[in-house]
Design a protein around this motif. Sequence first.
Motif, PDB file in Angstrom:
ATOM      1  N   GLU A 178      79.174  22.953  36.319  1.00 58.98           N
ATOM      2  CA  GLU A 178      78.687  23.958  35.801  1.00 58.98           C
ATOM      3  C   GLU A 178      77.085  24.131  35.558  1.00 58.98           C
ATOM      4  OE1 GLU A 178      80.601  24.412  31.952  1.00 58.98           O
ATOM      5  OE2 GLU A 178      82.499  25.159  33.011  1.00 58.98           O
ATOM      6  N   GLN A 179      76.590  22.677  35.861  1.00 61.37           N
ATOM      7  CA  GLN A 179      75.205  22.784  35.832  1.00 61.37           C
ATOM      8  C   GLN A 179      74.389  23.332  36.851  1.00 61.37           C
ATOM      9  OE1 GLN A 179      73.219  20.762  33.570  1.00 61.37           O
ATOM     10  NE2 GLN A 179      75.138  20.735  32.595  1.00 61.37           N
ATOM     11  N   GLU A 180      75.031  23.424  38.152  1.00 62.69           N
ATOM     12  CA  GLU A 180      74.347  24.297  38.952  1.00 62.69           C
ATOM     13  C   GLU A 180      75.326  24.081  40.152  1.00 62.69           C
ATOM     14  OE1 GLU A 180      70.730  22.445  41.692  1.00 62.69           O
ATOM     15  OE2 GLU A 180      70.700  21.880  39.420  1.00 62.69           O
ATOM     16  N   HIS A 181      75.128  24.883  41.349  1.00 65.68           N
ATOM     17  CA  HIS A 181      75.800  25.001  42.503  1.00 65.68           C
ATOM     18  C   HIS A 181      75.142  23.699  43.411  1.00 65.68           C
ATOM     19  CE1 HIS A 181      77.768  26.021  46.241  1.00 65.68           C
ATOM     20  NE2 HIS A 181      76.858  25.895  46.746  1.00 65.68           N
ATOM     21  N   TRP A 182      76.047  22.639  43.386  1.00 62.58           N
ATOM     22  CA  TRP A 182      75.516  21.405  44.224  1.00 62.58           C
ATOM     23  C   TRP A 182      75.831  21.513  45.661  1.00 62.58           C
ATOM     24  CZ3 TRP A 182      72.700  19.049  40.947  1.00 62.58           C
ATOM     25  CH2 TRP A 182      72.989  18.937  39.751  1.00 62.58           C
ATOM     26  N   ARG A 183      74.803  20.906  46.414  1.00 61.51           N
ATOM     27  CA  ARG A 183      74.931  21.246  48.025  1.00 61.51           C
ATOM     28  C   ARG A 183      74.918  19.690  48.538  1.00 61.51           C
ATOM     29  NH1 ARG A 183      70.096  24.745  49.343  1.00 61.51           N
ATOM     30  NH2 ARG A 183      71.098  24.768  51.544  1.00 61.51           N
ATOM     31  N   TYR A 184      75.617  19.569  49.537  1.00 68.15           N
ATOM     32  CA  TYR A 184      75.667  18.240  50.086  1.00 68.15           C
ATOM     33  C   TYR A 184      75.822  18.384  51.715  1.00 68.15           C
ATOM     34  CZ  TYR A 184      77.777  17.261  45.586  1.00 68.15           C
ATOM     35  OH  TYR A 184      78.022  17.285  44.480  1.00 68.15           O
ATOM     36  N   TRP A 185      75.103  17.518  52.319  1.00 72.03           N
ATOM     37  CA  TRP A 185      74.925  17.620  53.801  1.00 72.03           C
ATOM     38  C   TRP A 185      75.406  16.223  54.402  1.00 72.03           C
ATOM     39  CZ3 TRP A 185      71.577  18.618  49.876  1.00 72.03           C
ATOM     40  CH2 TRP A 185      71.173  19.955  49.791  1.00 72.03           C
ATOM     41  N   THR A 186      75.595  16.436  55.998  1.00 70.81           N
ATOM     42  CA  THR A 186      75.997  15.267  56.612  1.00 70.81           C
ATOM     43  C   THR A 186      74.806  14.576  57.095  1.00 70.81           C
ATOM     44  OG1 THR A 186      75.840  16.823  58.730  1.00 70.81           O
ATOM     45  CG2 THR A 186      78.112  16.373  57.486  1.00 70.81           C
ATOM     46  N   ASP A 187      73.418  15.011  57.033  1.00 73.73           N
ATOM     47  CA  ASP A 187      72.355  14.499  57.374  1.00 73.73           C
ATOM     48  C   ASP A 187      71.284  14.361  56.336  1.00 73.73           C
ATOM     49  OD1 ASP A 187      72.368  17.230  57.929  1.00 73.73           O
ATOM     50  OD2 ASP A 187      70.049  16.918  58.746  1.00 73.73           O
TER      51      ASP A 187
ATOM     52  N   ALA B  30      86.506  14.481  52.953  1.00 74.61           N
ATOM     53  CA  ALA B  30      87.106  13.243  52.733  1.00 74.61           C
ATOM     54  C   ALA B  30      87.843  12.527  54.001  1.00 74.61           C
ATOM     55  CB  ALA B  30      88.136  13.264  51.345  1.00 74.61           C
ATOM     56  N   GLY B  31      87.730  11.306  53.983  1.00 79.92           N
ATOM     57  CA  GLY B  31      88.660  10.555  55.192  1.00 79.92           C
ATOM     58  C   GLY B  31      87.789   9.230  55.305  1.00 79.92           C
ATOM     59  N   PRO B  32      88.591   8.258  56.254  1.00 79.69           N
ATOM     60  CA  PRO B  32      87.979   7.078  56.489  1.00 79.69           C
ATOM     61  C   PRO B  32      86.800   7.182  57.531  1.00 79.69           C
ATOM     62  CG  PRO B  32      89.950   7.183  57.728  1.00 79.69           C
ATOM     63  CD  PRO B  32      89.785   8.473  56.908  1.00 79.69           C
ATOM     64  N   GLY B  33      85.813   6.186  57.786  1.00 81.07           N
ATOM     65  CA  GLY B  33      84.898   6.238  58.705  1.00 81.07           C
ATOM     66  C   GLY B  33      83.332   6.810  58.400  1.00 81.07           C
ATOM     67  N   ASP B  34      82.668   6.433  59.013  1.00 82.73           N
ATOM     68  CA  ASP B  34      81.134   6.532  58.826  1.00 82.73           C
ATOM     69  C   ASP B  34      81.039   8.266  58.750  1.00 82.73           C
ATOM     70  OD1 ASP B  34      80.489   4.223  58.627  1.00 82.73           O
ATOM     71  OD2 ASP B  34      79.957   3.950  60.377  1.00 82.73           O
ATOM     72  N   GLU B  35      81.622   9.048  59.565  1.00 83.53           N
ATOM     73  CA  GLU B  35      81.468  10.519  59.635  1.00 83.53           C
ATOM     74  C   GLU B  35      81.704  11.353  58.406  1.00 83.53           C
ATOM     75  OE1 GLU B  35      85.757   9.821  60.942  1.00 83.53           O
ATOM     76  OE2 GLU B  35      83.853   8.946  61.171  1.00 83.53           O
TER      77      GLU B  35
END
Length: 181
Positions: A81-90, A104-109
């Motif tokens: 609820e704090q804010e709309h968190w954003r995430y990136w692959t780079d 989610a998953g195994p590996g660096d990707e």
Amino acid sequence: MQNHQHDHNVYRDEIDAADRNAVLGLDPNNPHQKAVSPPTEKQSCGATVTEALERNCTFDPLTVQWLPQACLRAGADEFSEQEHWRYWTDQDGKHEIADLSRHAGPGDEHWYWTTGREHLTHCVYMLLRVAKVGQGGGRMDGMSGNYNHSVHCAMNLLEAARSWDLFNVIQTQGQVRFGSC
């Protein structure tokens, strides 16, 4: 803030009940202390999103992991609820992740990047989750119960606080008391 990407695998490792008791200073030979978690078998969500869904696990945005229903979720709603968190692959923020739960998953990707604001907010609510379990028991996931992760969060919060304008201003009142444990 430093890049602690290599440390994340340590935080995600599950720890057993004995480790949780040690983290919270509980003596397994003392029958008067509350158990950190009920004496039940460890539950797992598997290694894929499909397995997690089949096992009725749900995504916890605070720990950024799929967790069994039995795991305590204290602070997850407040964090979200704090804010709309954003995430990136780079790290440049050019490739936003639409649904982190499906990343989610195994590996660096499967690594993600986020902001310092998200990271520090995560740390605040993670430490509150640990305190909630210490206060009233409940099943704690391995990341929340990992002492090294708590140290990591506390040190990042302290580092951020040192740049606060009021860090050295006399503004806080306390009281010396007599405690018990």
